[in-house]
Design a protein around this motif. Structure first.
Motif, PDB file in Angstrom:
ATOM      1  N   SER A  88       8.780  14.945   0.413  1.00  0.00           N
ATOM      2  CA  SER A  88       8.740  16.061  -0.529  1.00  0.00           C
ATOM      3  C   SER A  88       7.332  16.632  -0.618  1.00  0.00           C
ATOM      4  O   SER A  88       7.060  17.511  -1.407  1.00  0.00           O
ATOM      5  CB  SER A  88       9.175  15.559  -1.911  1.00  0.00           C
ATOM      6  N   LYS A  89       6.428  16.073   0.213  1.00  0.00           N
ATOM      7  CA  LYS A  89       5.015  16.387  -0.015  1.00  0.00           C
ATOM      8  C   LYS A  89       4.446  17.434   0.929  1.00  0.00           C
ATOM      9  O   LYS A  89       3.404  18.023   0.652  1.00  0.00           O
ATOM     10  CB  LYS A  89       4.199  15.094   0.057  1.00  0.00           C
ATOM     11  N   VAL A  90       5.074  17.607   2.065  1.00  0.00           N
ATOM     12  CA  VAL A  90       4.595  18.565   3.045  1.00  0.00           C
ATOM     13  C   VAL A  90       5.798  19.397   3.481  1.00  0.00           C
ATOM     14  O   VAL A  90       6.860  18.848   3.765  1.00  0.00           O
ATOM     15  CB  VAL A  90       4.016  17.836   4.283  1.00  0.00           C
ATOM     16  N   GLU A 100       7.152   8.569   6.484  1.00  0.00           N
ATOM     17  CA  GLU A 100       7.501   7.456   7.365  1.00  0.00           C
ATOM     18  C   GLU A 100       7.663   6.126   6.652  1.00  0.00           C
ATOM     19  O   GLU A 100       8.246   5.200   7.211  1.00  0.00           O
ATOM     20  CB  GLU A 100       6.396   7.266   8.426  1.00  0.00           C
ATOM     21  N   ALA A 101       7.112   6.031   5.444  1.00  0.00           N
ATOM     22  CA  ALA A 101       7.005   4.703   4.838  1.00  0.00           C
ATOM     23  C   ALA A 101       8.370   4.086   4.529  1.00  0.00           C
ATOM     24  O   ALA A 101       8.684   2.997   5.019  1.00  0.00           O
ATOM     25  CB  ALA A 101       6.142   4.768   3.585  1.00  0.00           C
ATOM     26  N   LEU A 102       9.168   4.778   3.726  1.00  0.00           N
ATOM     27  CA  LEU A 102      10.447   4.168   3.336  1.00  0.00           C
ATOM     28  C   LEU A 102      11.318   3.824   4.547  1.00  0.00           C
ATOM     29  O   LEU A 102      11.817   2.703   4.651  1.00  0.00           O
ATOM     30  CB  LEU A 102      11.190   5.061   2.334  1.00  0.00           C
ATOM     31  N   LEU A 131      -1.306  11.096  -1.521  1.00  0.00           N
ATOM     32  CA  LEU A 131      -1.697   9.953  -0.690  1.00  0.00           C
ATOM     33  C   LEU A 131      -0.778   9.829   0.517  1.00  0.00           C
ATOM     34  O   LEU A 131      -1.188   9.491   1.610  1.00  0.00           O
ATOM     35  CB  LEU A 131      -1.663   8.676  -1.531  1.00  0.00           C
ATOM     36  N   GLY A 132       0.515  10.100   0.303  1.00  0.00           N
ATOM     37  CA  GLY A 132       1.470  10.082   1.412  1.00  0.00           C
ATOM     38  C   GLY A 132       1.727  11.495   1.893  1.00  0.00           C
ATOM     39  O   GLY A 132       1.408  12.460   1.195  1.00  0.00           O
ATOM     40  N   PHE A 133       2.248  11.620   3.094  1.00  0.00           N
ATOM     41  CA  PHE A 133       2.610  12.951   3.590  1.00  0.00           C
ATOM     42  C   PHE A 133       3.390  12.856   4.890  1.00  0.00           C
ATOM     43  O   PHE A 133       3.925  13.824   5.385  1.00  0.00           O
ATOM     44  CB  PHE A 133       1.366  13.833   3.814  1.00  0.00           C
ATOM     45  N   GLU A 139       1.202   3.860  -3.128  1.00  0.00           N
ATOM     46  CA  GLU A 139       0.829   5.263  -2.907  1.00  0.00           C
ATOM     47  C   GLU A 139       1.957   6.188  -3.345  1.00  0.00           C
ATOM     48  O   GLU A 139       1.720   7.225  -3.967  1.00  0.00           O
ATOM     49  CB  GLU A 139       0.472   5.509  -1.437  1.00  0.00           C
ATOM     50  N   ASN A 140       3.187   5.793  -3.053  1.00  0.00           N
ATOM     51  CA  ASN A 140       4.325   6.602  -3.508  1.00  0.00           C
ATOM     52  C   ASN A 140       4.366   6.681  -5.031  1.00  0.00           C
ATOM     53  O   ASN A 140       4.631   7.734  -5.598  1.00  0.00           O
ATOM     54  CB  ASN A 140       5.641   6.015  -2.984  1.00  0.00           C
ATOM     55  N   SER A 141       4.106   5.558  -5.684  1.00  0.00           N
ATOM     56  CA  SER A 141       4.126   5.550  -7.148  1.00  0.00           C
ATOM     57  C   SER A 141       3.031   6.459  -7.713  1.00  0.00           C
ATOM     58  O   SER A 141       3.257   7.206  -8.663  1.00  0.00           O
ATOM     59  CB  SER A 141       3.930   4.127  -7.675  1.00  0.00           C
ATOM     60  N   LYS A 178       0.831  -1.204   0.000  1.00  0.00           N
ATOM     61  CA  LYS A 178       0.000   0.000   0.000  1.00  0.00           C
ATOM     62  C   LYS A 178       0.869   1.260   0.000  1.00  0.00           C
ATOM     63  O   LYS A 178       0.687   2.157  -0.818  1.00  0.00           O
ATOM     64  CB  LYS A 178      -0.902  -0.020   1.225  1.00  0.00           C
ATOM     65  N   GLU A 179       1.850   1.303   0.885  1.00  0.00           N
ATOM     66  CA  GLU A 179       2.695   2.495   0.969  1.00  0.00           C
ATOM     67  C   GLU A 179       3.479   2.709  -0.327  1.00  0.00           C
ATOM     68  O   GLU A 179       3.605   3.840  -0.804  1.00  0.00           O
ATOM     69  CB  GLU A 179       3.659   2.381   2.157  1.00  0.00           C
ATOM     70  N   LEU A 180       4.017   1.619  -0.885  1.00  0.00           N
ATOM     71  CA  LEU A 180       4.829   1.764  -2.099  1.00  0.00           C
ATOM     72  C   LEU A 180       3.969   2.195  -3.281  1.00  0.00           C
ATOM     73  O   LEU A 180       4.372   3.039  -4.083  1.00  0.00           O
ATOM     74  CB  LEU A 180       5.566   0.457  -2.413  1.00  0.00           C
TER      75      LEU A 180
HETATM   76 MG    MG Z   1       4.735   7.456   1.039  1.00  0.00          MG
END
Ligand code: MG
Ligand code: ADP
Length: 602
Positions: free
Chosen positions: A98-100, A117-119, A112-114, A52-54, A48-50
């Motif tokens: 890079s999103k927030v 923390e995922a990576l 979707l991410g912000f 969302e990053n894509s 899910k996290e990966l």
């Molecule tokens: Mg992410």
């Protein structure tokens, strides 16, 4: 009293100060592992996290491969914008994103991410290889990170985009590895995520390959119906109704609901096929699901669920996605308006496409003794078998009279009832010793069937009906897992089903009680209701209940006087006649006193 003046009996007494642990800040490599657990619970959350990053990187093609349900290997390949070489190492640090950029951005999240923390979380519990290249540069870069440490970093020839491969997830977390359920369960979770993204992003071409075989493929044409066809098949795809948004009927012009829902003729026995998105983020909100299901009120039978892919679009500032690390929960500024918009929009398209909501009621008017109101026919009491007259009366509310027969001494008895008619083709109405009794025909019959089936199952005397032509059925991984685990039980209840390669099974016989149903559909329905399980302790009870539920007469079915009498008689013979197997009442009562009061007689 001062806390220090503890009495000798105190537990602390005798402790040296050196025994009391001091508080320390956790080193970063420990704290990141703890935090990782919130984001990366299982293989599906990594996927899910990966993914969302894509999607955040603007990819139009995303390929996910998983081995052994993702425990051994997960790889996500995208053709998105990639990461600058200088930024790659930073991306693996906590809260690097890079999103927030500033606090105010959090109230207007469009990605979707912000959380950044995922990576780092994934790399804290596995070995990650990330290859990325941006369009302007000739060479990309490859970084290998294990247990949070960078092992290797080098220039790398690669196509535009990013590939993240995650190996040996939870390698150093045996407890968590053990906790993960069977491979098939993990795969089905991953699959259900991919399906959701594919529905939310029909313009993106998705592929999921599990242990080398294709599990989901969409063409990425941007057409939702085409995505639905790829995922749920042609029949469902063609039948889906487009939601027609009509701002005049909706209070807030800021809310826009789009997507597709199934007509009432298409339904499923679980909510797995209902997807709701908020600004294209898949959310698992009970209340939104409820709102959607309410739109089908009067159209769908109990415990049947629609197929749906519905997106609620609203201003970013009106929704808070920063509620939970997994980001599947959201809060709305104006919750009621969102629910109303969803419900009204869906309801409208269903009613427009199905002009006769009371299908069952209309059908039943052909039989002369039912309709919208209480039927006016009365039946004589003599159809009751003798023994019911011999009971001393007892009451559904638990008050019990004495029973003089010893054959079933512990059973709760029903009062002797005289059938008056049927209400709304749903309830049987009867007169009893103290007023009027209403029996829920489905609940009552479910109770009757449940007890009979349970008994027959115990003595292995449930009959199977062979099919003239065997029928194939395509199972999901979850369904196959359950079937394989409970194969003997399925045989005992009358299903003769054998593997036919992959997820395809061949049905040779079905329980006699269900032989009037579509064999493949009923097999899947029984699997689904057994999986849900209800509150039953044993698999045998689950199975008995499942068959009972599917073979019991339904609300909407009109009953002849003979059938109603027979139903009441059988209910009287039950061990626990007052509730259905779920514990809901089968019978309710309006006492004479209540009636007299209602009419001002007392
Ligand atoms: Mg992410
Ligand atoms: P978040 O998505 O919350 O920002 P992540 O840890 O998931 O945090 O990712 C960190 C950063 O790495 C992202 O902000 C993004 O800039 C970059 N990144 C991660 N995956 C990709 C990808 N597939 N394509 C492009 N950039 C990516």
């Amino acid at each position: 009293m001062n806390v220090h003046e503890s009495k000798p009996s105190d537990k602390l007494n005798g402790l040296q100060t050196s025994d009391i642990p001091t508080i320390r800040l956790l080193p970063e490599n420990v704290s990141s592992k703890i935090a990782a657990g919130e984001v990366v619970e299982r293989p599906a959350s990594v996927v899910k996290e990966l993914v969302e990053n894509s999607l955040d990187a603007g990819a139009t093609e995303i390929t996910v491969e998983i081995d052994a349900g993702g425990c051994e290997r997960i790889s996500v390949v995208d053709n998105g914008r990639g990461i600058r070489k200088d930024d790659v190492e930073l991306a693996f640090q906590r809260f690097a994103t890079s999103k927030v950029a500033e606090a105010s951005d959090l109230s207007e999240i469009s990605t979707l991410g912000f959380r950044g923390e995922a990576l780092p979380s994934i790399a804290a519990v596995s070995t990650v290889s990330l290859i990325t290249k941006i369009r302007d540069e000739e060479l990309g870069i490859r970084l290998i990170v294990t247990d949070g440490e960078i092992l290797d970093s080098q220039l790398y020839g690669a196509p535009d985009g990013t590939t993240v491969a995650v190996n040996n997830l939870f390698q150093n977390f045996p407890a968590r590895r053990k906790f993960l359920r069977a491979v098939a369960t993990e795969l089905s979770r991953v699959r259900s995520f991919i399906v959701r993204y594919a529905l939310a992003y029909p313009e993106v071409k998705f592929r999921l390959v599990a242990d080398g075989s294709e599990s989901v493929t969409t063409i990425g044409s941007g057409d939702l119906r085409e995505a639905i066809v790829s995922i749920y098949g042609l029949d469902v795809g063609q039948a889906m109704l487009e939601i027609s948004y009509d701002s005049e009927n909706i209070d807030s012009e800021k809310i826009n609901v789009t997507g597709m829902v199934s007509p009432p003729s298409i339904h499923r026995s679980s909510r797995n096929f209902t997807s709701i998105f908020v600004n294209r983020r898949w959310v698992q909100s009970r209340s939104l699901l409820y709102a959607l299901e309410q739109s089908y009120k009067g159209f769908l039978m109990e415990r049947r669920f629609p197929v749906a892919a519905v997106n609620v679009n609203l201003p970013l500032t009106d929704v808070d996605v920063n509620v939970h690390p997994a980001k599947t929960e959201v809060r709305f500024r104006q919750e009621n308006q969102v629910f109303a918009a969803l419900q009204q929009t869906v309801r409208r398209s269903i009613t427009e496409h199905s002009p006769i909501p009371e299908v069952n009621l209309l059908d039943s008017t052909r039989s002369f003794h039912s309709g919208n109101a209480v039927s006016s026919r009365f039946w004589p009491i003599e159809t009751f078998p003798k023994h019911t007259q011999e009971y001393e009366m007892s009451y559904p509310d638990g008050r019990e009279g004495s029973q003089n027969h010893t054959s079933t001494p512990f059973r709760k008895a029903l009062p002797a009832l005289r059938i008056l008619g049927q209400v709304q083709t749903k309830y049987v109405i009867a007169e009893g010793p103290d007023g009027v009794y209403l029996i829920d025909q489905h609940a009552a019959h479910e109770r009757v069937m449940f007890e009979k089936i349970r008994e027959k199952l115990a003595s292995l005397s449930l009959e199977a009906q062979s099919l003239l032509e065997p029928v194939t059925v395509d199972l999901s991984l979850d369904q196959r897992e359950l079937f394989v685990a409970q194969q003997k039980l399925f045989f005992d209840i009358g299903f003769q089903v054998e593997p036919f390669g992959g997820l395809i099974y061949l049905i040779r016989a079905v329980p006699v009680l269900l032989s009037n149903k579509d064999p493949a559909q009923i097999f899947i329905d029984v699997l689904a209701s057994m999986e849900e399980g209800g509150s039953f302790d044993s698999w045998n009870e689950r199975a008995a209940h499942s068959i009972a539920c599917h073979s019991a007469i339904r609300a909407g079915q009109s009953l002849s006087d003979k059938e109603m009498t027979e139903l009441t008689r059988q209910l009287e013979e039950c061990l626990e006649p007052n509730t259905c197997p779920h514990g809901r009442p089968t019978i309710t009562h309006i006492s004479l006193l209540q009636m007299d009061r209602g009419f001002g007689r007392r």
